[in-house]
Design a protein around this motif. Structure first.
Motif, PDB file in Angstrom:
ATOM      1  N   SER A  15      16.059 -93.470   2.560  1.00 47.91           N
ATOM      2  CA  SER A  15      16.001 -94.029   1.205  1.00 47.91           C
ATOM      3  C   SER A  15      14.871 -93.377   0.401  1.00 47.91           C
ATOM      4  CB  SER A  15      15.825 -95.544   1.263  1.00 47.91           C
ATOM      5  OG  SER A  15      14.504 -95.844   1.606  1.00 47.91           O
ATOM      6  N   ILE A  16      15.071 -93.294  -0.886  1.00 47.62           N
ATOM      7  CA  ILE A  16      14.074 -92.685  -1.770  1.00 47.62           C
ATOM      8  C   ILE A  16      13.219 -93.801  -2.356  1.00 47.62           C
ATOM      9  CG2 ILE A  16      13.782 -91.377  -3.913  1.00 47.62           C
ATOM     10  CD1 ILE A  16      16.278 -89.788  -3.159  1.00 47.62           C
ATOM     11  N   GLU A  17      11.929 -93.784  -1.997  1.00 50.33           N
ATOM     12  CA  GLU A  17      11.008 -94.849  -2.414  1.00 50.33           C
ATOM     13  C   GLU A  17       9.800 -94.248  -3.134  1.00 50.33           C
ATOM     14  OE1 GLU A  17      11.275 -98.116  -2.011  1.00 50.33           O
ATOM     15  OE2 GLU A  17      13.193 -98.013  -0.938  1.00 50.33           O
ATOM     16  N   PHE A  18       9.202 -95.030  -4.017  1.00 52.53           N
ATOM     17  CA  PHE A  18       8.032 -94.536  -4.745  1.00 52.53           C
ATOM     18  C   PHE A  18       6.847 -95.493  -4.648  1.00 52.53           C
ATOM     19  CE2 PHE A  18      11.771 -92.590  -6.657  1.00 52.53           C
ATOM     20  CZ  PHE A  18      11.434 -91.247  -6.607  1.00 52.53           C
ATOM     21  N   LYS A  19       6.808 -96.270  -3.584  1.00 54.03           N
ATOM     22  CA  LYS A  19       5.713 -97.230  -3.394  1.00 54.03           C
ATOM     23  C   LYS A  19       4.375 -96.485  -3.383  1.00 54.03           C
ATOM     24  CE  LYS A  19       5.198-101.500  -0.806  1.00 54.03           C
ATOM     25  NZ  LYS A  19       5.127-102.277  -2.003  1.00 54.03           N
ATOM     26  N   GLY A  20       3.416 -96.967  -4.193  1.00 54.42           N
ATOM     27  CA  GLY A  20       2.100 -96.328  -4.252  1.00 54.42           C
ATOM     28  C   GLY A  20       2.051 -95.123  -5.177  1.00 54.42           C
ATOM     29  N   ARG A  21       3.172 -94.712  -5.706  1.00 53.48           N
ATOM     30  CA  ARG A  21       3.222 -93.557  -6.611  1.00 53.48           C
ATOM     31  C   ARG A  21       3.090 -94.007  -8.071  1.00 53.48           C
ATOM     32  NH1 ARG A  21       1.944 -89.615  -3.399  1.00 53.48           N
ATOM     33  NH2 ARG A  21       3.355 -89.293  -1.668  1.00 53.48           N
ATOM     34  N   VAL A  22       2.488 -93.136  -8.884  1.00 53.95           N
ATOM     35  CA  VAL A  22       2.341 -93.408 -10.314  1.00 53.95           C
ATOM     36  C   VAL A  22       3.139 -92.360 -11.082  1.00 53.95           C
ATOM     37  CG1 VAL A  22       0.709 -93.511 -12.243  1.00 53.95           C
ATOM     38  CG2 VAL A  22       0.066 -94.437  -9.985  1.00 53.95           C
ATOM     39  N   ALA A  23       3.955 -92.820 -12.003  1.00 55.15           N
ATOM     40  CA  ALA A  23       4.819 -91.898 -12.770  1.00 55.15           C
ATOM     41  C   ALA A  23       4.569 -92.048 -14.265  1.00 55.15           C
ATOM     42  CB  ALA A  23       6.287 -92.197 -12.457  1.00 55.15           C
ATOM     43  N   ASN A  79      -5.345 -88.930 -23.555  1.00 55.88           N
ATOM     44  CA  ASN A  79      -5.699 -90.354 -23.491  1.00 55.88           C
ATOM     45  C   ASN A  79      -4.667 -91.147 -22.697  1.00 55.88           C
ATOM     46  OD1 ASN A  79      -8.106 -90.159 -24.861  1.00 55.88           O
ATOM     47  ND2 ASN A  79      -7.140 -90.388 -26.873  1.00 55.88           N
ATOM     48  N   MET A  80      -3.389 -90.739 -22.819  1.00 55.42           N
ATOM     49  CA  MET A  80      -2.329 -91.406 -22.051  1.00 55.42           C
ATOM     50  C   MET A  80      -2.577 -91.222 -20.543  1.00 55.42           C
ATOM     51  SD  MET A  80       1.768 -90.595 -22.038  1.00 55.42           S
ATOM     52  CE  MET A  80       1.615 -88.870 -21.596  1.00 55.42           C
ATOM     53  N   VAL A  81      -2.936 -89.999 -20.169  1.00 51.99           N
ATOM     54  CA  VAL A  81      -3.186 -89.715 -18.753  1.00 51.99           C
ATOM     55  C   VAL A  81      -4.423 -90.491 -18.280  1.00 51.99           C
ATOM     56  CG1 VAL A  81      -3.754 -87.878 -17.095  1.00 51.99           C
ATOM     57  CG2 VAL A  81      -1.988 -87.501 -18.839  1.00 51.99           C
ATOM     58  N   LYS A  82      -5.441 -90.570 -19.172  1.00 49.67           N
ATOM     59  CA  LYS A  82      -6.650 -91.351 -18.859  1.00 49.67           C
ATOM     60  C   LYS A  82      -6.271 -92.819 -18.632  1.00 49.67           C
ATOM     61  CE  LYS A  82     -10.549 -90.166 -21.324  1.00 49.67           C
ATOM     62  NZ  LYS A  82     -11.264 -90.421 -22.597  1.00 49.67           N
ATOM     63  N   GLN A  83      -5.363 -93.315 -19.468  1.00 49.62           N
ATOM     64  CA  GLN A  83      -4.882 -94.710 -19.361  1.00 49.62           C
ATOM     65  C   GLN A  83      -4.269 -94.945 -17.969  1.00 49.62           C
ATOM     66  OE1 GLN A  83      -1.732 -95.343 -22.209  1.00 49.62           O
ATOM     67  NE2 GLN A  83      -1.759 -97.579 -22.048  1.00 49.62           N
ATOM     68  N   ALA A  84      -3.471 -93.987 -17.509  1.00 55.33           N
ATOM     69  CA  ALA A  84      -2.843 -94.099 -16.179  1.00 55.33           C
ATOM     70  C   ALA A  84      -3.895 -94.055 -15.085  1.00 55.33           C
ATOM     71  CB  ALA A  84      -1.831 -92.973 -15.979  1.00 55.33           C
ATOM     72  N   MET A  85      -4.872 -93.138 -15.236  1.00 50.52           N
ATOM     73  CA  MET A  85      -5.916 -92.985 -14.212  1.00 50.52           C
ATOM     74  C   MET A  85      -6.777 -94.246 -14.135  1.00 50.52           C
ATOM     75  SD  MET A  85      -5.498 -90.192 -12.623  1.00 50.52           S
ATOM     76  CE  MET A  85      -6.994 -89.708 -11.788  1.00 50.52           C
ATOM     77  N   GLY A 144      -5.464 -94.914 -10.954  1.00 42.43           N
ATOM     78  CA  GLY A 144      -6.242 -93.927 -10.189  1.00 42.43           C
ATOM     79  C   GLY A 144      -5.538 -92.656  -9.770  1.00 42.43           C
ATOM     80  N   ARG A 145      -4.291 -92.462 -10.126  1.00 44.71           N
ATOM     81  CA  ARG A 145      -3.590 -91.224  -9.775  1.00 44.71           C
ATOM     82  C   ARG A 145      -2.357 -91.031 -10.667  1.00 44.71           C
ATOM     83  NH1 ARG A 145      -3.119 -90.510  -4.369  1.00 44.71           N
ATOM     84  NH2 ARG A 145      -1.209 -89.290  -4.581  1.00 44.71           N
ATOM     85  N   VAL A 146      -1.840 -89.813 -10.690  1.00 45.66           N
ATOM     86  CA  VAL A 146      -0.551 -89.542 -11.350  1.00 45.66           C
ATOM     87  C   VAL A 146       0.234 -88.629 -10.416  1.00 45.66           C
ATOM     88  CG1 VAL A 146       0.660 -88.560 -13.334  1.00 45.66           C
ATOM     89  CG2 VAL A 146      -1.533 -89.704 -13.688  1.00 45.66           C
ATOM     90  N   ASP A 147       1.338 -89.117  -9.890  1.00 37.83           N
ATOM     91  CA  ASP A 147       2.125 -88.349  -8.918  1.00 37.83           C
ATOM     92  C   ASP A 147       3.340 -87.675  -9.524  1.00 37.83           C
ATOM     93  OD1 ASP A 147       0.821 -89.329  -6.313  1.00 37.83           O
ATOM     94  OD2 ASP A 147       1.251 -91.177  -7.398  1.00 37.83           O
ATOM     95  N   MET A 201      -3.016 -83.462 -10.210  1.00 34.59           N
ATOM     96  CA  MET A 201      -2.054 -83.180  -9.134  1.00 34.59           C
ATOM     97  C   MET A 201      -2.614 -82.154  -8.156  1.00 34.59           C
ATOM     98  SD  MET A 201       1.602 -83.256 -11.114  1.00 34.59           S
ATOM     99  CE  MET A 201       2.337 -84.836 -11.596  1.00 34.59           C
ATOM    100  N   GLN A 202      -3.334 -81.162  -8.680  1.00 33.61           N
ATOM    101  CA  GLN A 202      -3.959 -80.160  -7.791  1.00 33.61           C
ATOM    102  C   GLN A 202      -4.965 -80.839  -6.871  1.00 33.61           C
ATOM    103  OE1 GLN A 202      -5.506 -77.128 -10.521  1.00 33.61           O
ATOM    104  NE2 GLN A 202      -3.980 -75.699  -9.728  1.00 33.61           N
ATOM    105  N   ALA A 203      -5.809 -81.703  -7.458  1.00 36.34           N
ATOM    106  CA  ALA A 203      -6.854 -82.374  -6.669  1.00 36.34           C
ATOM    107  C   ALA A 203      -6.231 -83.321  -5.638  1.00 36.34           C
ATOM    108  CB  ALA A 203      -7.794 -83.137  -7.602  1.00 36.34           C
ATOM    109  N   GLN A 204      -5.141 -83.964  -5.989  1.00 39.89           N
ATOM    110  CA  GLN A 204      -4.447 -84.877  -5.057  1.00 39.89           C
ATOM    111  C   GLN A 204      -3.678 -84.139  -3.970  1.00 39.89           C
ATOM    112  OE1 GLN A 204      -3.047 -88.193  -8.387  1.00 39.89           O
ATOM    113  NE2 GLN A 204      -1.574 -86.817  -7.531  1.00 39.89           N
TER     114      GLN A 204
END
Ligand code: NAI
Length: 303
Positions: free
Chosen positions: A2-10, A82-88, A92-95, A139-142
């Motif tokens: 199954s395709i799951e995204f638990k813990g992922r930020v989109a 700023n949008m990306v900052k909002q997600a972080m 704390g991450r963007v996957d 994404m590079q750092a992650q």
């Protein structure tokens, strides 16, 4: 599997309606925390309000998911950052980044104003560049990232009245080709989606019965696969009405004609052979074209 995204930020751009909304709902339903971005303008990119994005966020939250709304225009790099900052700050991450926002300014090329050409390029191409640029270092750092560009059959194959849109959509395929090569060592996979769906963008373009088959949610599986852990890299997936295909940029085997005063005439005579798709290949990088050509010359000279 199954395709799951638990813990992922989109982040899904242009997710207040149409395909983007379905992408956001599906990612959230499978566990992703989602930034729902939308400028909230009309199909030509006029006007704006965050309420379209907020309505999708409300729907995700009502179903038990996590989401935040963002009204940035993808054309504004500072607002995108700023949008990306909002997600972080929230998670704390963007996957995952799904570059989906887009507009139309259709007219035959003879009648098209340059301003409409530039605006369409700006929203589709620079919009995707801004969003990808803003998430790339994260994404590079992650050492993890999945980026989906939204291309179109109009760009890949052409469509009357869409010179601006087609150029922009093919540019996104080009952007994907290089970013997929550059991202590989950081486990960032970049792919492109060529959808066909009945949205406000396609209203009036097809008969009612055809539009009915083309529900936007039928495109979503292709996006989910390209956003998933086991995503391919450097693939153009086409999707619509439950059908799935892949578009390939191929290189034919061609011919060797050498360099001489009559090469233009011999090339004109050999065009059918040059364009023959038998044994065509899909190069893994641009350098393969040069390698094929130099290889033919070396062979001809007995090297
Ligand atoms: P749509 O018009 O319903 O969705 C586009 C969304 O992008 C809208 O919600 C709009 O407000 C938003 N948007 C526009 N400019 C923006 C900006 N500067 N910043 C942030 N958001 C902005 O159309 P649809 O069909 O859902 O399109 C989604 C994507 O799929 C687009 O990139 C489109 O070009 C592409 N596409 C659609 C096809 C179709 O058959 N519907 C075919 C091929 C590609």
């Amino acid at each position: 599997m199954s395709i799951e995204f638990k813990g992922r930020v989109a982040i899904v751009t242009g997710a207040g309606g149409g395909l983007g909304k379905q992408h956001a709902l599906a990612l959230a339903a499978r566990g992703a925390k989602v930034v729902v971005n939308d400028l909230g303008g009309d199909v030509h990119g006029v006007g704006g309000s965050v309420s379209a994005a907020q309505a999708v966020v409300d729907e995700i939250r009502a179903a038990g998911g996590e989401a935040i709304a963002n009204g940035a225009s993808v054309t504004d790099f500072e607002a995108v950052q700023n949008m990306v900052k909002q997600a972080m700050e929230a998670w704390g991450r963007v996957d995952i980044l799904v570059n989906n926002a887009g507009i139309l300014r259709d007219k035959s090329f003879a009648k098209m104003e340059l301003a409409d050409f530039k605006l369409v390029m700006d929203v589709h191409v620079m919009g995707a560049v801004h969003c990808t640029k803003a998430v790339w270092p994260i994404m590079q750092a992650q050492n993890y990232g999945r980026v989906v560009m939204t291309t179109s059959s109009s760009g890949l194959y052409g469509n009357f009245g869409q010179a601006n849109y087609g150029a922009a959509k093919m540019a996104l395929a080009g952007l994907m080709q290089t970013l997929s090569i550059e991202g590989e060592k950081h486990n960032i996979r970049v792919n492109a989606l060529a959808p066909t769906a009945a949205t406000r963008m396609t209203e009036g373009l097809m008969p009612e019965q055809v539009l009915k088959a083309l529900e936007p949610s039928a495109v979503v599986p292709a996006m989910l696969v390209m956003a998933s852990e086991d995503a391919p890299n450097r693939t153009i997936l086409c999707a619509g009405a439950g059908g799935f295909e892949a578009a390939q940029i191929t290189l034919t085997q061609g011919v060797y004609l050498g360099v001489g005063p009559d090469t233009p005439e011999r090339l004109a005579a050999a065009l059918a052979q040059v364009t023959d798709l038998t044994s065509a290949l899909v190069p893994k990088a641009g350098s393969e074209q040069g390698a094929l050509e130099v290889g033919k010359a070396m062979k001809a000279h007995g090297a």
